[in-house]
Design an enzyme around this catalytic site. Structure first.
Site, PDB file in Angstrom:
ATOM      1  N   HIS A   8     -29.111  45.524   7.994  1.00  0.00           N
ATOM      2  CA  HIS A   8     -27.909  45.937   8.714  1.00  0.00           C
ATOM      3  C   HIS A   8     -26.744  44.997   8.381  1.00  0.00           C
ATOM      4  CE1 HIS A   8     -29.449  49.057  11.465  1.00  0.00           C
ATOM      5  NE2 HIS A   8     -30.554  48.328  11.564  1.00  0.00           N
ATOM      6  N   GLU A  23     -23.819  45.718   8.332  1.00  0.00           N
ATOM      7  CA  GLU A  23     -22.677  46.090   9.172  1.00  0.00           C
ATOM      8  C   GLU A  23     -22.689  45.402  10.535  1.00  0.00           C
ATOM      9  OE1 GLU A  23     -25.862  48.835  10.687  1.00  0.00           O
ATOM     10  OE2 GLU A  23     -25.319  47.937   8.761  1.00  0.00           O
ATOM     11  N   CYS A  57     -31.333  50.933   6.949  1.00  0.00           N
ATOM     12  CA  CYS A  57     -32.468  50.623   7.835  1.00  0.00           C
ATOM     13  C   CYS A  57     -33.402  51.827   7.970  1.00  0.00           C
ATOM     14  CB  CYS A  57     -31.970  50.110   9.182  1.00  0.00           C
ATOM     15  SG  CYS A  57     -33.264  49.227  10.104  1.00  0.00           S
TER      16      CYS A  57
END
Length: 305
Positions: free
Chosen positions: A235, A237, A142
């Site tokens: 993202h 994650e 990001c």
């Protein structure tokens, strides 16, 4: 891949409850292998949340990883106590004493600032420069990806009229790419950002390759031609509820933010979202560790080119 971390790091309990293989320092010392050394430069405000999200993904492949959590010395964290950072994180200056197989530089909530206005920008630039010679593969996430592309290649970020938030489908831009091996023809990546890249800027740089794009989110994954730098604007994650937590946090402050796209069922904020990017996330991190770190890095890190 069992991850070697301090036994009292709060993430350990969460990961063990999820049956993710976590190895304490004592057990790791009895194994006659060299673990992969991975540094995580955690720029997110909620350190513990981001640690757990990344460790969950890094711990899903079959080799041992030794994690070093890194804090910026020239920045006062408002959301994480100094005692916590002192106990579980190494200061950024310690990075320069070591070489690493891999490094992750996270996002940060500073993307609406000019890079040079970020209080730890010079410090981060020193880390990014050091990584080029002393880390075999660095993954930028990001804001981290915008920072890396700007610092290394002069690629600018551009402000969006409205925040880009939601889950966006992507397509690969090149064939035979190991990082995307096993991916479906289209695959989701969560996005949460106020800036974007211009594709033509990336294409002008002969040392970069665009790996994935989204009709809505634009360029989403880029790599250097030597595979030593991976840039992802999203993202993967993120947990199932991360986007909703961000949305309600902002609306509770009276901010006008768009509803995350393709996230709440029927766009009803009272309905529970579900994750449909988790398998993509695990595959992405497994591929990065396997093809661009484990299979490529020298056994003796001092022999790194």
């Amino acid at each position: 891949m069992p991850i070697k971390i301090q036994s009292d790091l709060p993430a350990v309990k969460t990961l063990e409850q999820e049956n993710i293989f976590v190895m304490t320092e004592k057990r790791a010392a009895t194994q006659d292998i060299r673990p992969l050394k991975i540094a995580i430069v955690n720029l997110m405000p909620t350190k513990e949340v981001t640690e757990t999200q990344l460790l969950r993904l890094l711990g899903n492949t079959p080799l041992q990883i030794e994690i070093s959590l890194v804090r910026m010395e020239n920045h006062d964290s408002k959301n994480t106590s100094g005692d916590y950072l002192e106990k579980f994180y190494i200061p950024s200056s310690d990075i320069f004493k070591h070489k690493f197989d891999g490094m992750i530089i996270t996002g940060a909530p500073v993307e609406q600032l000019a890079f040079e206005s970020v209080d730890y920008w010079k410090e981060l630039c020193s880390i990014m420069d050091y990584a080029r010679q002393n880390v075999y593969s660095t993954l930028y996430i990001c804001w981290g990806s915008f920072a890396g592309l700007y610092h290394h290649y002069g690629i600018k970020k551009y402000p969006l009229e409205n925040k880009m938030s939601g889950i966006f489908m992507n397509e690969r831009s090149t064939e035979g790419e190991p990082l995307l091996r096993g991916f479906d023809d289209t695959f989701p990546i969560p996005q949460s950002r106020h800036t974007t890249l211009h594709k033509e800027d990336v294409l002008k740089c002969k040392n970069l390759t665009i790996l994935a794009e989204s009709a809505e989110a634009g360029v989403t994954i880029v790599k250097s031609k030597d595979n030593r730098e991976i840039f992802m604007t999203g993202h993967l994650e993120y947990d199932t509820l991360t986007l909703s937590q961000e949305y309600f946090r902002d609306t509770d402050k009276g901010m006008k933010v768009p509803l995350p796209k393709n996230y709440f069922p029927t766009n009803n904020v009272n309905r529970m979202p579900t994750s449909y990017w988790r398998s993509t996330a695990h595959l992405f991190y497994s591929n990065w560790l396997n093809y661009y770190v484990y299979q490529a890095t020298p056994f003796n890190l001092d022999e790194m080119e």
